[in-house]
Write a protein that holds these residues in place. Structure first.
Motif, PDB file in Angstrom:
ATOM      1  N   GLY A 114       0.804  -1.213   0.000  1.00 24.71           N
ATOM      2  CA  GLY A 114       0.000   0.000   0.000  1.00 24.71           C
ATOM      3  C   GLY A 114       0.840   1.267   0.000  1.00 24.71           C
ATOM      4  O   GLY A 114       0.449   2.279  -0.578  1.00 24.71           O
ATOM      5  N   GLN A 115       1.990   1.219   0.637  1.00 24.42           N
ATOM      6  CA  GLN A 115       2.895   2.371   0.634  1.00 24.42           C
ATOM      7  C   GLN A 115       3.604   2.498  -0.711  1.00 24.42           C
ATOM      8  O   GLN A 115       3.831   3.595  -1.203  1.00 24.42           O
ATOM      9  CB  GLN A 115       3.915   2.245   1.762  1.00 24.42           C
ATOM     10  N   LEU A 116       3.941   1.368  -1.296  1.00 27.99           N
ATOM     11  CA  LEU A 116       4.657   1.377  -2.565  1.00 27.99           C
ATOM     12  C   LEU A 116       3.744   1.676  -3.757  1.00 27.99           C
ATOM     13  O   LEU A 116       4.167   2.296  -4.725  1.00 27.99           O
ATOM     14  CB  LEU A 116       5.360   0.034  -2.787  1.00 27.99           C
ATOM     15  N   HIS A 117       2.508   1.210  -3.691  1.00 26.33           N
ATOM     16  CA  HIS A 117       1.562   1.377  -4.806  1.00 26.33           C
ATOM     17  C   HIS A 117       0.154   1.548  -4.228  1.00 26.33           C
ATOM     18  O   HIS A 117      -0.675   0.642  -4.292  1.00 26.33           O
ATOM     19  CB  HIS A 117       1.634   0.156  -5.710  1.00 26.33           C
ATOM     20  N   PRO A 118      -0.133   2.710  -3.652  1.00 24.64           N
ATOM     21  CA  PRO A 118      -1.404   2.899  -2.955  1.00 24.64           C
ATOM     22  C   PRO A 118      -2.634   2.726  -3.847  1.00 24.64           C
ATOM     23  O   PRO A 118      -3.672   2.245  -3.393  1.00 24.64           O
ATOM     24  CB  PRO A 118      -1.317   4.313  -2.391  1.00 24.64           C
ATOM     25  N   GLU A 119      -2.540   3.094  -5.115  1.00 24.08           N
ATOM     26  CA  GLU A 119      -3.707   3.006  -5.988  1.00 24.08           C
ATOM     27  C   GLU A 119      -4.178   1.567  -6.174  1.00 24.08           C
ATOM     28  O   GLU A 119      -5.374   1.301  -6.200  1.00 24.08           O
ATOM     29  CB  GLU A 119      -3.404   3.637  -7.356  1.00 24.08           C
ATOM     30  N   ILE A 120      -3.235   0.640  -6.309  1.00 21.13           N
ATOM     31  CA  ILE A 120      -3.625  -0.750  -6.520  1.00 21.13           C
ATOM     32  C   ILE A 120      -4.299  -1.316  -5.281  1.00 21.13           C
ATOM     33  O   ILE A 120      -5.278  -2.053  -5.368  1.00 21.13           O
ATOM     34  CB  ILE A 120      -2.439  -1.626  -6.997  1.00 21.13           C
ATOM     35  N   VAL A 121      -3.803  -0.950  -4.112  1.00 28.59           N
ATOM     36  CA  VAL A 121      -4.405  -1.440  -2.874  1.00 28.59           C
ATOM     37  C   VAL A 121      -5.777  -0.804  -2.679  1.00 28.59           C
ATOM     38  O   VAL A 121      -6.733  -1.488  -2.296  1.00 28.59           O
ATOM     39  CB  VAL A 121      -3.468  -1.209  -1.666  1.00 28.59           C
TER      40      VAL A 121
END
Length: 114
Positions: free
Chosen positions: A22-29
């Motif tokens: 979520g920190q690395l790719h918040p949109e996907i999460v």
């Protein structure tokens, strides 16, 4: 016997790794959470039925994290071990059906020659 020896620790580790993603790719999460929340808002299935279906799907897709989450949710919704076993039976039958269907494709291919 399951290769996972400590289900609560496994579940906690997945949640921690999920936070990292979520920190690395918040949109996907955010998208995953929205999809999951949308699917949870059923109008015609009760929570127990939805979770039993989810267990069967988790087995057929071989997702240990999903299996863990949906077994816990099914039990919280009142599912018995016997009901969970019946859902597992459906998953086993569907996997066998898929293998049977793919076997027919292989047989068709064998009929085509080299």
């Amino acid at each position: 016997m399951s290769a996972i020896k400590d289900w609560p620790a496994y579940s906690a580790a997945l949640r921690e790794r999920g936070k990292e993603l979520g920190q690395l790719h918040p949109e996907i999460v955010k998208g995953f959470v929205a999809l999951n929340n949308g699917a949870a808002k059923t109008q015609h299935l009760d929570a127990k039925t939805r979770e039993l279906i989810s267990i069967a799907v988790a087995i057929t897709t071989r997702c240990e994290g999903c299996m863990d989450a949906h077994v816990r949710k099914a039990m919280a919704a009142g599912a018995s071990k016997e009901e969970i076993a019946e859902a597992l039976g459906v998953a086993i039958a569907l996997n066998a059906g898929a293998a049977f269907t793919y076997a027919l494709h292989a047989l068709d291919r064998a009929g085509e020659g080299a």
